[in-house]
Write a protein that holds these residues in place. Structure first.
Motif, short mmCIF file in Angstrom:
data_model
loop_
_atom_site.label_atom_id
_atom_site.label_comp_id
_atom_site.label_asym_id
_atom_site.label_seq_id
_atom_site.Cartn_x
_atom_site.Cartn_y
_atom_site.Cartn_z
N TRP A 81 0.83 -1.21 0.00
CA TRP A 81 0.00 0.00 0.00
C TRP A 81 0.86 1.26 0.00
CZ3 TRP A 81 -4.49 -0.83 4.09
CH2 TRP A 81 -5.35 -1.83 3.62
N SER A 85 0.75 3.58 -3.57
CA SER A 85 -0.06 4.78 -3.36
C SER A 85 0.75 6.07 -3.38
CB SER A 85 -0.80 4.70 -2.02
OG SER A 85 0.13 4.78 -0.94
N ASP A 281 -6.70 -2.99 -1.48
CA ASP A 281 -5.48 -3.36 -2.21
C ASP A 281 -5.51 -2.71 -3.60
OD1 ASP A 281 -4.64 -5.00 -0.12
OD2 ASP A 281 -5.30 -6.86 -1.08
N PHE A 284 -5.74 1.44 -3.69
CA PHE A 284 -4.47 2.15 -3.55
C PHE A 284 -3.65 2.08 -4.83
CE2 PHE A 284 -4.94 1.73 1.17
CZ PHE A 284 -4.79 3.08 1.47
#
Length: 365
Positions: A81, A85, A281, A284
């Motif tokens: 993540w 992201s 999941d 992101f």
């Protein structure tokens, strides 16, 4: 399926994330699901370990996208993540920033708004209780306080506490949870939580337009009864399915009802945590179009059930019902469906619809 009593003896009363299983929890069904899903998890964990071996960070790529869609093992989730992201890059570029925020100028209004929601955040999670050691309430308070100081235009809004709480459960890191919250609210879902909530309102209208195109019978039903999309899906969007879909194939919590600061606050009442994490999941990595894929899949899979509604109240109740049951409990199958059932859904299409829907909302004042 073997007797419920034997399964109850083997399955802990507290799930891996700290949530208490309710009295009517189906232990036998849970074990049956895990018997197949754990095989998948083990296989995915081996592949992820090989992919990440010797890597200093996680970058977006076709391979990573494919792996993420099939699920990120819990032990790698925070790292993945943070990488995809952009949160890791932001944290690395701003060393010490989070801790400086915690030492910032006080705001009684912000602090009181956050403090008011602390006891309402996951009351059925033992890690958030005041007698827990350590108690995650204080950590959660810090994350929300820092974010309120970081983004004064948003400050604090109900719903953020549950999102930040889930981030904390997934990462077990206060600072990483802050930077992931910033990625969600600042970049992936802009204007969802500001005073006007224009981004949130826009995306609800976008969903309505997508339903008109892909599921016209449902759109006609909504229009025929004068039901606004915000009435049935606002919680899906503002809570990012925290109170809609399962986390760890368990049903926990109870909705506290409408809040004074906006839409009804989130809880974990009708969602399996693992399903939520699987959605996040992809959220992101691929951005906000994932929310539309999930929403369209829920509606399409239950289109016949929804079309049986005969009143506004009936429609609202059926939209609550479609977020429960085996479809969303089996997170692996559900995630496969969100990439097949809605059909083609490009960001170009969503961007175009956002522009037109936003213009209409602004014109309405």
């Amino acid at each position: 399926m073997e007797p419920e009593g034997r399964a109850r003896d083997r399955v802990p009363r507290i799930d891996p994330y700290g949530f208490e299983r309710p009295e009517d929890f189906d232990y036998a069904a849970y074990e049956e699901f895990l018997s197949t899903y754990l095989v998948i998890l083990t296989r995915r964990a081996i592949k992820w370990s090989k992919l990440l071996k010797g890597s200093s960070g996680v970058q977006r790529s076709g391979t990573v996208k494919r792996y993420i869609r099939k699920g990120v093992p819990l032990e790698h989730r925070a790292r993945v993540w943070m990488g995809v992201s952009g949160a890791q890059a932001q944290m690395d570029q701003n060393p010490g920033y989070y801790h400086r925020l915690l030492q910032g100028e006080r705001s009684d209004r912000l602090e009181e708004a956050i403090r008011t929601d602390m006891n309402r955040t996951f009351p059925d999670n033992v890690k958030f209780r005041k007698n827990a050691d350590p108690c995650l309430q204080k950590t959660l308070y810090n994350i929300l306080l820092a974010y309120g100081r970081h983004n004064e235009g948003v400050g604090y809004c109900q719903g953020m506490n549950f999102i930040a709480g889930y981030l904390l459960l997934a990462t077990e890191s206060e600072e990483e949870s802050f930077w992931l919250l910033d990625a969600l609210l600042g970049r992936i879902l802009p204007d969802y939580y500001g005073p006007a909530m224009l981004g949130l309102k826009t995306d609800q209208e976008v969903l309505g337009e997508l339903v008109k195109t892909k599921l016209p019978a449902v759109a006609a039903l909504m229009d025929g009864h004068g039901v606004l999309w915000t009435l049935v899906v606002s919680r899906w969007f503002i809570c990012l399915f925290v109170d809609i879909l399962p986390v760890e194939v368990s049903v926990v919590g109870a909705s506290p009802g409408p809040g004074p600061l906006g839409p009804p606050p989130c809880d974990a009442s009708s969602v399996s945590l693992q399903t939520v994490f699987r959605i996040w999941d992809c959220l992101f990595n691929e951005g906000s179009k994932i929310i539309f894929r999930v929403a369209l899949t829920l509606i399409k899979q239950h289109q016949g059930f929804i079309l049986e509604a005969t009143s506004v109240v009936d429609i609202c109740e059926r939209f609550k019902e479609i977020t429960r049951g085996s479809l969303v409990t089996d997170c692996h199958t559900f995630m496969q469906k969100i990439f097949s059932e809605p059909g083609s859904l490009s960001m170009a299409t969503i961007t175009r619809l956002r522009e037109s829907c936003r213009a209409k909302l602004l014109a309405q004042g």
